[in-house]
Enzyme design. Sequence first.
Site, mmCIF file in Angstrom:
data_model
loop_
_atom_site.group_PDB
_atom_site.id
_atom_site.type_symbol
_atom_site.label_atom_id
_atom_site.label_comp_id
_atom_site.label_asym_id
_atom_site.label_seq_id
_atom_site.Cartn_x
_atom_site.Cartn_y
_atom_site.Cartn_z
ATOM 1 N N TYR A 1 0.784 -0.939 -0.165
ATOM 2 C CA TYR A 1 -0.121 0.242 -0.146
ATOM 3 C C TYR A 1 1.085 1.331 -0.117
ATOM 4 C CZ TYR A 1 -2.955 -3.939 1.553
ATOM 5 O OH TYR A 1 -4.046 -4.627 1.430
ATOM 6 N N ASP A 2 0.189 2.246 -0.735
ATOM 7 C CA ASP A 2 0.676 3.724 -0.754
ATOM 8 C C ASP A 2 -0.075 4.691 0.385
ATOM 9 O OD1 ASP A 2 0.918 3.223 -4.264
ATOM 10 O OD2 ASP A 2 2.696 3.058 -3.017
ATOM 11 N N THR A 3 -1.003 3.514 0.404
ATOM 12 C CA THR A 3 -2.112 5.352 1.638
ATOM 13 C C THR A 3 -2.495 4.618 2.683
ATOM 14 O OG1 THR A 3 -2.104 6.595 0.040
ATOM 15 C CG2 THR A 3 -3.910 6.795 1.825
ATOM 16 N N GLN B 1 1.252 7.749 1.844
ATOM 17 C CA GLN B 1 0.599 8.521 2.827
ATOM 18 C C GLN B 1 -0.461 8.805 3.752
ATOM 19 O OE1 GLN B 1 -2.453 9.224 -0.701
ATOM 20 N NE2 GLN B 1 -2.183 11.086 -0.159
#
Length: 309
Positions: free
Chosen positions: A24-26, A58
């Site tokens: 995951y990035d966020t 993020q």
Amino acid sequence: MTAQKEAPVKITNKDIAQEFLNRYDTFLFDCDGVLWLGSHALPYTQEILNLLKQLGKQLIFVTNNSTKSRLAYTKKFASFGIDIKEEQIFTSGYASAVYVRDFLKLQPGKDKVWVFGESGIGEELKLMGYESLGGNDSRLDVPFSASESPFLVDGLDKDVNCVIAGLDTKVNYHRLAVTLQYLQKDTVHFVGTNVDSTFPQKGHTFPGAGSMIESLAFSSNRRPSYCGKPNMNMLNTIVSAFNLDKSRCCMVGDRLNTDMKFGVEGGLGGTLLVLSGIETEERALEISADYPRPKFYIDKLGDIYTMIQ
Ligand SMILES: O=C(O)[C@H](O)[C@H](O)COP(=O)(O)O
Ligand SMILES: [Mg+2]
């Protein structure tokens, strides 16, 4: 409700933790029961959030707790040594004010809102130009008398066209009685901030916003429009605000019927249930028609930090 097909995976070691983070990035974080319990920060909350920032992730915070405004929450984060911007925080009070503005389209300066709840609701309404009544007005703290209440003796305010009800730790008969008078007018919209039945605190579980809002629903024989998690309007507001790739987002929460439902119904790439708030491992694993199972679960969020050291 589609149950998560595969059984939830418990994050118990470094490899699983690292694989989880790489997906995951966020991260959308619930607050009560995940980052803290009231004024008590959970272990390694500051460390794990700082680590995720260092990894370029993020961070967005999505709380059903309407008692504080987004700005007030930046101060709560700061008190735990965590630097968060107002735009990263979404509360159910903010979501309710957005609903009043964008869905009900009430007129600032003309339509007023009666608040059953704390300062977080009125402050968000004020930022949008709405005048609100009730809330933490100290005249509501005195014992109720129909013949003496300043909110009744001169009649109800005719410009009130909406009630927003949320968690109010000063709930009393005066607040319930006056709010009901407004709800008995069918021209007045009924908005609820969130459905949470309970509110996790250190060593205790207390009544949540939902338990108070449902009391008003029962006495008024009306149903509120709930705006907090798992309402998809709240998720859509967040996704569009940050132009998110939902497949690379993970919802982290402590409640199955709000946080996990929000993430799964919202089509996010993943969900992580923490067991430091409301839920138990048994409930995380059981299949229910009322809420989905999480993709991952863990005893507490800070364990990820200690596992990958
Ligand atoms: O009663 C409430 O309003 C909720 O239990 C509480 O505030 C939930 O907050 P969250 O876990 O969504 O941060
Ligand atoms: Mg929570």
